[in-house]
Write an enzyme that holds these catalytic residues in place. Structure first.
Site, PDB file in Angstrom:
ATOM      1  N   HIS A 227       0.867  -1.180   0.000  1.00 11.06           N
ATOM      2  CA  HIS A 227       0.000   0.000   0.000  1.00 11.06           C
ATOM      3  C   HIS A 227       0.902   1.228   0.000  1.00 11.06           C
ATOM      4  O   HIS A 227       1.821   1.327   0.822  1.00 11.06           O
ATOM      5  CB  HIS A 227      -0.904   0.013   1.232  1.00 11.06           C
ATOM      6  CG  HIS A 227      -1.553   1.340   1.492  1.00 11.06           C
ATOM      7  ND1 HIS A 227      -2.370   1.951   0.558  1.00 11.06           N
ATOM      8  CD2 HIS A 227      -1.490   2.190   2.535  1.00 11.06           C
ATOM      9  CE1 HIS A 227      -2.786   3.106   1.044  1.00 11.06           C
ATOM     10  NE2 HIS A 227      -2.254   3.288   2.234  1.00 11.06           N
TER      11      HIS A 227
ATOM     12  N   HIS B  65       1.182   5.737  -1.138  1.00 13.46           N
ATOM     13  CA  HIS B  65       0.472   6.979  -1.462  1.00 13.46           C
ATOM     14  C   HIS B  65       1.015   7.553  -2.769  1.00 13.46           C
ATOM     15  O   HIS B  65       1.552   8.669  -2.797  1.00 13.46           O
ATOM     16  CB  HIS B  65       0.623   7.971  -0.303  1.00 13.46           C
ATOM     17  CG  HIS B  65       0.031   7.477   0.990  1.00 13.46           C
ATOM     18  ND1 HIS B  65       0.251   8.083   2.199  1.00 13.46           N
ATOM     19  CD2 HIS B  65      -0.796   6.425   1.247  1.00 13.46           C
ATOM     20  CE1 HIS B  65      -0.418   7.426   3.149  1.00 13.46           C
ATOM     21  NE2 HIS B  65      -1.049   6.412   2.600  1.00 13.46           N
TER      22      HIS B  65
ATOM     23  N   HIS C   1      -6.508   8.824  -1.389  1.00 11.38           N
ATOM     24  CA  HIS C   1      -5.608   8.222  -0.380  1.00 11.38           C
ATOM     25  C   HIS C   1      -4.394   7.518  -1.003  1.00 11.38           C
ATOM     26  O   HIS C   1      -3.268   7.804  -0.642  1.00 11.38           O
ATOM     27  CB  HIS C   1      -6.408   7.251   0.506  1.00 11.38           C
ATOM     28  CG  HIS C   1      -5.607   6.656   1.618  1.00 11.38           C
ATOM     29  ND1 HIS C   1      -6.071   6.529   2.903  1.00 11.38           N
ATOM     30  CD2 HIS C   1      -4.357   6.132   1.649  1.00 11.38           C
ATOM     31  CE1 HIS C   1      -5.141   5.996   3.667  1.00 11.38           C
ATOM     32  NE2 HIS C   1      -4.092   5.729   2.923  1.00 11.38           N
TER      33      HIS C   1
HETATM   34  O1  2HA Z   1      -0.205   5.015   8.085  1.00 10.16           O
HETATM   35  O2  2HA Z   1      -0.728   4.615   4.824  1.00 10.16           O
HETATM   36  O3  2HA Z   1      -3.250   4.089   5.299  1.00 10.16           O
HETATM   37  C1  2HA Z   1       0.009   4.316   6.963  1.00 10.16           C
HETATM   38  C2  2HA Z   1      -1.037   4.462   5.976  1.00 10.16           C
HETATM   39  C3  2HA Z   1      -2.453   4.351   6.378  1.00 10.16           C
HETATM   40 ZN    ZN Z   2      -2.255   5.005   3.455  1.00  9.96          ZN
END
Ligand code: 2HA
Ligand code: ZN
Length: 272
Positions: A139, A141, A210
């Protein structure tokens, strides 16, 4: 026992975190990584008969019982993972009842797994059903992907079609497209559940305003998917306010699919 820092998977995660940080996608404590480690690798680098502490979980991860995961810590900075893996990463083994994990190594300063652990674990459960060789969830950003979710229709088909048109490689890399979720509160079991639901059919899920989740059989595959989407989103952001003189047509997307023997998601290109 071999040197833990140099275990191939740990080393790869250290390098990945460094790359993601330097790409500017994971500011501060942004982003999280989880990778399945095989029992053999875990046993060759760690004393898996000793557990440091038990970490309970609200959601049920019973389908992952006995599996080992290397997971980034909550509140930790990707910037620091390379030099200090013992504090920023943890090796976890899922309990038989799925109600928590045993910490085998890492989180040395008393840390805990990422706040997005439910999204990661639920995603692993669904991706393993779709592909038994699945191993990695990232994941991040990714800057232009986030930007694009402000200005583009979030319909999955339309979002994907725009990405496909931004560079020729896209159809080859993600013919299955991207799923898109509207803004939701992060760090909850709910966003984990809806993300995992999308992961039944997709390897990539965009979180509106996000970031993005990417999955794969190894780090290169998961990272490669994300960087290709991010590149396409960057081109979109660069050109979206300019007059478009030519683009890639659906007919040309079909030509790419044929030449590279990939199957675009059913119904997402105009029929030939
Ligand atoms: O804190 O990216 O989605 C880490 C993140 C939460
Ligand atoms: Zn995040």
């Amino acid at each position: 026992m071999n040197c833990i820092k140099e275990a191939p998977l740990i080393r790869e995660i250290r390098l990945l975190a460094q790359n993601l940080y330097r790409l500017g996608w994971d500011e501060r404590n942004g982003g999280n990584i989880s990778c399945i480690m095989s029992e053999e690798e875990a046993e060759s680098y760690f004393d898996t008969s000793k557990t440091i502490r038990f970490i309970p979980m609200e959601f049920d991860a019973g389908e992952l019982a006995g599996r080992y995961f290397v997971v980034t810590g909550t509140g930790k900075y990707f910037k620091n993972v390379y030099d200090d893996p013992e504090n920023n990463l943890g090796l976890l083994r899922v309990r038989e009842d799925g109600k928590g994990v045993d910490l085998i190594w890492g989180y040395a300063d008393g840390g805990r797994p990422t706040s997005e652990l439910s999204a990661h674990f639920m995603t692993h459960i669904e991706r393993l059903k779709a592909d038994p060789l699945h191993r990695v969830v990232i994941h991040t950003h990714a800057t232009n992907v986030i930007a694009m979710t402000f200005v583009h229709d979030l319909t999955e088909r339309e979002f994907t079609r725009t990405l496909w048109r931004m560079c020729t490689e896209c159809m080859v890399v993600f013919p299955d497209g991207v799923a898109v979720l509207p803004w939701m509160l992060c760090g909850t079991d709910e966003i984990g559940r809806v993300t995992a639901d999308k992961m039944k059919e997709f390897r990539l899920v965009v979180w509106g305003q996000h970031g993005i989740f990417g999955t794969g059989r190894d780090i290169d595959e998961a990272f490669g998917l994300i960087e290709t989407v991010e590149k396409a989103a960057e081109i979109y952001i660069k050109i979206m306010t300019r007059p478009i003189l030519q683009s890639i047509t659906d007919d040309q997307l079909w030509q790419i699919a044929d030449a590279f023997h990939v199957k675009p998601r059913e119904g997402w290109l105009e029929p030939r």
